[in-house]
Design a protein around this motif. Structure first.
Motif, PDB file in Angstrom:
ATOM      1  N   MET A   1      42.704  49.881  32.942  1.00 19.94           N
ATOM      2  CA  MET A   1      41.450  49.146  32.798  1.00 19.94           C
ATOM      3  C   MET A   1      41.668  47.654  33.001  1.00 19.94           C
ATOM      4  O   MET A   1      40.847  46.978  33.639  1.00 19.94           O
ATOM      5  CB  MET A   1      40.847  49.409  31.416  1.00 19.94           C
ATOM      6  CG  MET A   1      40.376  50.840  31.198  1.00 19.94           C
ATOM      7  SD  MET A   1      39.744  51.119  29.530  1.00 19.94           S
ATOM      8  CE  MET A   1      38.245  50.119  29.578  1.00 19.94           C
ATOM      9  N   ILE A   2      42.774  47.130  32.488  1.00 18.11           N
ATOM     10  CA  ILE A   2      43.098  45.711  32.704  1.00 18.11           C
ATOM     11  C   ILE A   2      43.341  45.451  34.184  1.00 18.11           C
ATOM     12  O   ILE A   2      42.889  44.439  34.741  1.00 18.11           O
ATOM     13  CB  ILE A   2      44.317  45.306  31.862  1.00 18.11           C
ATOM     14  CG1 ILE A   2      43.996  45.410  30.372  1.00 18.11           C
ATOM     15  CG2 ILE A   2      44.764  43.890  32.202  1.00 18.11           C
ATOM     16  CD1 ILE A   2      45.190  45.190  29.461  1.00 18.11           C
ATOM     17  N   ALA A   3      44.051  46.382  34.840  1.00 17.87           N
ATOM     18  CA  ALA A   3      44.304  46.230  36.271  1.00 17.87           C
ATOM     19  C   ALA A   3      43.005  46.285  37.069  1.00 17.87           C
ATOM     20  O   ALA A   3      42.832  45.547  38.056  1.00 17.87           O
ATOM     21  CB  ALA A   3      45.253  47.322  36.748  1.00 17.87           C
ATOM     22  N   GLU A   4      42.080  47.149  36.655  1.00 15.50           N
ATOM     23  CA  GLU A   4      40.794  47.245  37.338  1.00 15.50           C
ATOM     24  C   GLU A   4      40.011  45.941  37.222  1.00 15.50           C
ATOM     25  O   GLU A   4      39.345  45.513  38.161  1.00 15.50           O
ATOM     26  CB  GLU A   4      39.982  48.401  36.737  1.00 15.50           C
ATOM     27  CG  GLU A   4      38.548  48.504  37.209  1.00 15.50           C
ATOM     28  CD  GLU A   4      38.421  48.901  38.666  1.00 15.50           C
ATOM     29  OE1 GLU A   4      37.370  48.613  39.264  1.00 15.50           O
ATOM     30  OE2 GLU A   4      39.385  49.480  39.204  1.00 15.50           O
ATOM     31  N   GLY A   5      40.117  45.289  36.068  1.00 12.77           N
ATOM     32  CA  GLY A   5      39.352  44.065  35.853  1.00 12.77           C
ATOM     33  C   GLY A   5      39.933  42.823  36.492  1.00 12.77           C
ATOM     34  O   GLY A   5      39.222  41.821  36.638  1.00 12.77           O
ATOM     35  N   ARG A   6      41.207  42.863  36.900  1.00 13.05           N
ATOM     36  CA  ARG A   6      41.804  41.633  37.435  1.00 13.05           C
ATOM     37  C   ARG A   6      41.194  41.232  38.770  1.00 13.05           C
ATOM     38  O   ARG A   6      41.215  40.055  39.140  1.00 13.05           O
ATOM     39  CB  ARG A   6      43.306  41.817  37.596  1.00 13.05           C
ATOM     40  CG  ARG A   6      43.706  42.845  38.636  1.00 13.05           C
ATOM     41  CD  ARG A   6      45.199  42.999  38.760  1.00 13.05           C
ATOM     42  NE  ARG A   6      45.547  44.106  39.629  1.00 13.05           N
ATOM     43  CZ  ARG A   6      46.793  44.457  39.921  1.00 13.05           C
ATOM     44  NH1 ARG A   6      47.798  43.774  39.397  1.00 13.05           N
ATOM     45  NH2 ARG A   6      47.036  45.479  40.721  1.00 13.05           N
ATOM     46  N   ASN A   7      40.631  42.205  39.502  1.00 11.40           N
ATOM     47  CA  ASN A   7      40.044  41.886  40.801  1.00 11.40           C
ATOM     48  C   ASN A   7      38.723  41.132  40.680  1.00 11.40           C
ATOM     49  O   ASN A   7      38.285  40.499  41.640  1.00 11.40           O
ATOM     50  CB  ASN A   7      39.817  43.173  41.602  1.00 11.40           C
ATOM     51  CG  ASN A   7      41.115  43.879  41.939  1.00 11.40           C
ATOM     52  OD1 ASN A   7      42.085  43.252  42.348  1.00 11.40           O
ATOM     53  ND2 ASN A   7      41.147  45.197  41.743  1.00 11.40           N
ATOM     54  N   VAL A   8      38.089  41.229  39.518  1.00 11.48           N
ATOM     55  CA  VAL A   8      36.819  40.515  39.301  1.00 11.48           C
ATOM     56  C   VAL A   8      36.930  39.678  38.028  1.00 11.48           C
ATOM     57  O   VAL A   8      35.976  39.567  37.260  1.00 11.48           O
ATOM     58  CB  VAL A   8      35.641  41.514  39.205  1.00 11.48           C
ATOM     59  CG1 VAL A   8      35.334  42.117  40.559  1.00 11.48           C
ATOM     60  CG2 VAL A   8      35.928  42.623  38.195  1.00 11.48           C
ATOM     61  N   LEU A   9      38.108  39.101  37.820  1.00 13.98           N
ATOM     62  CA  LEU A   9      38.372  38.392  36.576  1.00 13.98           C
ATOM     63  C   LEU A   9      37.464  37.182  36.402  1.00 13.98           C
ATOM     64  O   LEU A   9      37.046  36.862  35.287  1.00 13.98           O
ATOM     65  CB  LEU A   9      39.844  37.967  36.528  1.00 13.98           C
ATOM     66  CG  LEU A   9      40.379  37.472  35.176  1.00 13.98           C
ATOM     67  CD1 LEU A   9      40.228  38.551  34.113  1.00 13.98           C
ATOM     68  CD2 LEU A   9      41.830  37.045  35.316  1.00 13.98           C
ATOM     69  N   ARG A  10      37.131  36.506  37.483  1.00 11.69           N
ATOM     70  CA  ARG A  10      36.282  35.324  37.380  1.00 11.69           C
ATOM     71  C   ARG A  10      34.838  35.671  37.054  1.00 11.69           C
ATOM     72  O   ARG A  10      34.195  35.019  36.232  1.00 11.69           O
ATOM     73  CB  ARG A  10      36.342  34.516  38.677  1.00 11.69           C
ATOM     74  CG  ARG A  10      37.677  33.827  38.936  1.00 11.69           C
ATOM     75  CD  ARG A  10      37.647  33.060  40.240  1.00 11.69           C
ATOM     76  NE  ARG A  10      38.915  32.398  40.505  1.00 11.69           N
ATOM     77  CZ  ARG A  10      39.227  31.176  40.089  1.00 11.69           C
ATOM     78  NH1 ARG A  10      38.334  30.490  39.373  1.00 11.69           N
ATOM     79  NH2 ARG A  10      40.390  30.632  40.369  1.00 11.69           N
TER      80      ARG A  10
END
Length: 276
Positions: A229-238
Motif C-alpha cells: 500500500m505504501i508502494a502504491e501511494g508513492r506514485n501519487v505522493l504529492r
C-alpha cells in the motif's frame, strides 16, 4: 499469572499489550469488519479521506478501499511477523541448545554456521531468497526466519554454557537421565526467558522486513500488505499522500507496540528472577 501482572504493572508492557491487542482483534475480525476481497475495485479512484461515508479513509488509484486494505493488511503483518519469529526462535533454540550442551566439534561446527549467517545482513538474505524462489507468504516467512535465527542461537548457547554445570544438571546426570532429556527438561526452561525477551525484536524486524519486501514488489501479489500500500501511494505522493501515510502509521504503531511489549516483558521477567 504473576508474569502477566508484572507485565501489566509496567507502563511499557500495558501500552504495548493494549496496542497489540487492538491490532490482533482487528486482524481476527477482518472478514467481519471488512467483508469481501480488499483488492477489489470498490468505488471511484482517489476518493479523499472523510469525503465519502462508504470509504472513510478514501480509495487508491484503482478505486480500492484504503480502510479495507489496512484491516486485511494487519492480518498479513501479524501472521508473517509471528510465524517468522516462531520459526527463527525454534531454529535458534535447537542450534544453540545443541551447541552449548554438546560442546566440542559440534559446538564449533554449529557456531561457524551461525557466524556465516550473521555475516550477511538479514534483509539482503531475505531479498535474495525471495528473488530466487518467488514471492509468496510462506517463502517470505522462511526468508525472514533464515536471516533472524542466528541471534537466538548465539544467545541460547551463551545461556546454556552458564547453566550446564550447575548442581541440578549434575544431579540429573547422576540420576541417569538421557542427555536429550536433560537438555529439554532441565536446561531449556532456564534459558528460555532471555530468548523469549528477544522475540519482540525479531517480530518487529520481521514486520518491517515484510513491509520492505512488499514495497519492492517482492511480497505475495495475492494478499494486501501495508508495504504494498505504501508502494502504491508513492506514485501519487504529492497529490494523494494519505495512500502512504495511513499504512505507514499502522506500521509504526505495530512496531512500537511490539517494542513496548518486549520492554515490559523483559522487566517482568527480570522482576520474577529477582524475586526468585
Amino acid at each position: 499469572m504473576r508474569t502477566m501482572r508484572r507485565l501489566l504493572a509496567t507502563p511499557e508492557g500495558a501500552v504495548g499489550l493494549a496496542l497489540l491487542a487492538c491490532l490482533a482483534l482487528v486482524a481476527l475480525f477482518a472478514p467481519v469488519l471488512s467483508p469481501g476481497d480488499p483488492l477489489r475495485i470498490a468505488g471511484r479512484a482517489l476518493t479523499t479521506p472523510f469525503s465519502d461515508p462508504a470509504f472513510p479513509l478514501g480509495t487508491d488509484r484503482l478505486g480500492r478501499d484504503v480502510l479495507a486494505g489496512l484491516i486485511h493488511g494487519a492480518r498479513t503483518s501479524l501472521a508473517v511477523g509471528l510465524a517468522a519469529a516462531a520459526a527463527a526462535l525454534a531454529m535458534g533454540l535447537c542450534v544453540g541448545l545443541a551447541a552449548g550442551f554438546a560442546g566440542g566439534l559440534l559446538d564449533e561446527a554449529l557456531m561457524r554456521m551461525v557466524d556465516a549467517f550473521q555475516i550477511v545482513p538479514g534483509f539482503l538474505l531475505a531479498l535474495a531468497f525471495v528473488s530466487v524462489v518467488g514471492p509468496s507468504v510462506p517463502v517470505v516467512v522462511l526468508a525472514i526466519a533464515l536471516g533472524a535465527w542466528a541471534d537466538p542461537a548465539r544467545l541460547t548457547r551463551a545461556q546454556v554454557l552458564s547453566v550446564r554445570e550447575r548442581d541440578y544438571v549434575a544431579a540429573a546426570r547422576v540420576a541417569g537421565m538421557h542427555p536429550v532429556e536433560i537438555a529439554v527438561r532441565e536446561i531449556l526452561p532456564n534459558v528460555l526467558p532471555p530468548v523469549l525477551a528477544l522475540s519482540a525484536i525479531i517480530v518487529a524486524a520481521a514486520i518491517l522486513t515484510e513491509a520492505a519486501l512488499s514495497f519492492l514488489g517482492l511480497g505475495d501479489p495475492n494478499v494486501v500488505t501495508w508495504g504494498s500500500m505504501i508502494a502504491e501511494g508513492r506514485n501519487v505522493l504529492r497529490s494523494s499522500p494519505w495512500l502512504s501515510i495511513f499504512p505507514g502509521i499502522a506500521l509504526v504503531l505495530t512496531v512500537v507496540g511490539v517494542y513496548l511489549l518486549g520492554e515490559g516483558l523483559t522487566r517482568a521477567l527480570s522482576g520474577r528472577r529477582a524475586a526468585a
